[in-house]
Design an enzyme around this catalytic site. Structure first.
Site, PDB file in Angstrom:
ATOM      1  N   LYS A 181      -0.822   4.977  -0.410  1.00 38.61           N
ATOM      2  CA  LYS A 181       0.415   5.768  -0.338  1.00 38.61           C
ATOM      3  C   LYS A 181       0.111   7.268  -0.442  1.00 38.61           C
ATOM      4  O   LYS A 181      -1.042   7.671  -0.501  1.00 38.61           O
ATOM      5  CB  LYS A 181       1.386   5.305  -1.432  1.00 38.61           C
ATOM      6  CG  LYS A 181       1.717   3.793  -1.364  1.00 38.61           C
ATOM      7  CD  LYS A 181       2.555   3.408  -0.163  1.00 38.61           C
ATOM      8  CE  LYS A 181       2.582   1.912   0.117  1.00 38.61           C
ATOM      9  NZ  LYS A 181       3.374   1.103  -0.802  1.00 38.61           N
TER      10      LYS A 181
HETATM   11  C1  PLP Z   1       3.987  -0.338  -1.008  1.00 39.65           C
HETATM   12  C2  PLP Z   1       5.431  -0.635  -0.879  1.00 39.65           C
HETATM   13  C3  PLP Z   1       6.158  -1.279  -1.885  1.00 39.65           C
HETATM   14  C4  PLP Z   1       5.523  -1.916  -3.082  1.00 39.65           C
HETATM   15  O1  PLP Z   1       4.715  -1.065  -3.828  1.00 39.65           O
HETATM   16  P1  PLP Z   1       3.506  -1.678  -4.689  1.00 39.65           P
HETATM   17  O2  PLP Z   1       3.071  -0.496  -5.513  1.00 39.65           O
HETATM   18  O3  PLP Z   1       2.451  -2.121  -3.728  1.00 39.65           O
HETATM   19  O4  PLP Z   1       4.033  -2.800  -5.512  1.00 39.65           O
HETATM   20  C5  PLP Z   1       7.529  -1.419  -1.715  1.00 39.65           C
HETATM   21  N1  PLP Z   1       8.149  -0.982  -0.616  1.00 39.65           N
HETATM   22  C6  PLP Z   1       7.475  -0.396   0.387  1.00 39.65           C
HETATM   23  C7  PLP Z   1       8.230   0.085   1.587  1.00 39.65           C
HETATM   24  C8  PLP Z   1       6.099  -0.216   0.306  1.00 39.65           C
HETATM   25  O5  PLP Z   1       5.433   0.347   1.323  1.00 39.65           O
END
Ligand code: PLP
Length: 384
Positions: A181
């Site tokens: 991210k």
């Molecule tokens: C990555 C992601 C999540 C979940 O996040 P995690 O930290 O991996 O649990 C939720 N929604 C979206 C759109 C994502 O890309």
């Protein structure tokens, strides 16, 4: 870089390492001063909305839905073009998920589909800032009426909508700090809330539901040690050690986003005249925080191009299989064909590598491999 060039990855510096080491050597490993400081730093990105740090982005969604009071008998409207957690965390609270289709240019939740899907049982409308492009929040707010609006901003911290920052656009906003991210704490996430009461509910759910404020306790005279649970929660705390990493990363978020934007501009220019693909769309009112670079591969060739690029050492990805196609939703009766815009997009979608440390030379290699894959030429292996 050797091996598969990934579609996303973290950027970790010596400063990040030093911040983590300092936290490890402090008196606090889990809830301590770095948590409070990270939450305050994050509030600098949410336009001042209060923030609760949590253990990952899925937990952030679970916490946000719980804070919104989501439970059995409630409906939660979600777009299918997202990671499954946007929907599954509402199911975990006993709610009924209603999938509403996305807009054809940005693949974010379509306000007209929200209007059509809203009922007296709708508790939350959850938008997703797909690829880092904000959804159309003003239109979604109008479409949902009095319903609480949630922004799954796992992709979009730092983005702006009509000049306003993500985090200030919906009643509740969730973030993920997974390594791919826009910034990372290894595992991590956060919930931002516009309203103080929602923030308190989120903080309590994150901490097992414990109420420590004496003036709010049912049994305040129990003793100095006393804390009590009014509504059940879970342990979704983010440790001090990881919040120290998050604070250090946050100092470079502007640089990360600028580098991502520059890479996106380079892709846009390099692919503009390449037949057989479409580059991502963007609305005039959006300042995206590009997390993904989602192209569309036309003429039914997505799978072939994916396989050829993987064979050439380019770690392209597909984001995402429509959430209602997951067998767990199919088993609940959700049907393919119900969200045609998202489903047609999925059939063509391909994410090209995009991360701050992606070099111009590696990006050029991606563009060459894509052009070669489209020409149907034999895949050239990655340099070892
Ligand atoms: C990555 C992601 C999540 C979940 O996040 P995690 O930290 O991996 O649990 C939720 N929604 C979206 C759109 C994502 O890309």
């Amino acid at each position: 870089m050797t091996g598969l060039l990934p579609y996303g990855r973290q950027s970790v510096t010596d400063d990040d390492v030093a911040a983590v080491v300092a936290a490890l050597r402090s008196d606090w490993l889990t809830t301590g001063p770095q948590v409070t400081a990270f939450e305050a730093d994050l509030a600098g990105w949410t336009g001042g909305a209060g923030v609760a740090a949590v253990s990952n982005g899925t937990a952030a969604l679970h916490v946000a839905y719980a804070a919104a009071g989501v439970g059995p008998g409630d409906e939660v409207i979600v777009p299918p073009m997202t990671f499954v957690a946007t929907a599954s965390s509402a199911v975990a609270l006993g709610a009924q998920v209603v999938f509403a289709d996305v807009e054809p240019e940005t693949f974010t939740l379509d306000p007209a589909a929200v209007s059509a899907a809203t009922t007296g049982r709708t508790r939350v409308v959850a938008a997703v800032d797909y690829a880092g492009h904000p959804a159309d929040y003003d239109a979604l707010r109008a479409a949902g009426g009095d319903t609480l609006l949630l922004a799954d901003a796992a992709h979009s911290i730092g983005a702006r909508y009509r000049g306003r920052p993500v985090g200030s656009l919906a009643d509740l906003t969730t973030f993920s700090f997974f390594p791919t991210k826009n910034l990372t704490t290894a595992e991590g996430g956060a919930v931002a809330a516009l309203d103080g009461e929602l923030l308190t509910r989120a903080r309590r759910f994150r901490n097992i539901g414990l109420v420590r404020e004496r003036d709010e306790q049912r049994w305040p005279d129990e003793g100095g040690w006393h804390q009590e649970v009014h509504e059940f929660g879970l342990n979704y705390r983010l440790p001090d050690v990881l919040c120290a990493l998050g604070r250090s990363q946050l100092r470079r978020l502007d640089d990360f986003l600028a580098r991502r934007a520059r890479l996106v501009a380079r892709y846009d220019a390099a692919l503009a005249d390449l037949p057989g693909v479409l580059t991502p769309g963007r609305r005039a009112w959006a300042e995206p925080a590009w997390h993904l670079y989602p192209i569309r591969v036309l003429d039914g060739r997505r799978r072939e191009v994916y396989d050829r690029m993987r064979a050439a050492g380019i770690g392209v990805q597909v984001n995402y299989i429509p959430a209602h196609w997951h067998p767990a939703f199919a088993d609940l009766g959700y049907r393919r064909g119900s969200c045609p815009v998202a489903e047609a997009f999925y059939a063509e979608q391909l994410s090209l590598p995009l991360f701050p440390d992606l070099s111009d030379a590696d990006q050029d290699r991606v563009v060459d491999a894509l052009a070669a894959a489209l020409r149907g030429a034999p895949a050239r292996p990655a340099a070892a």
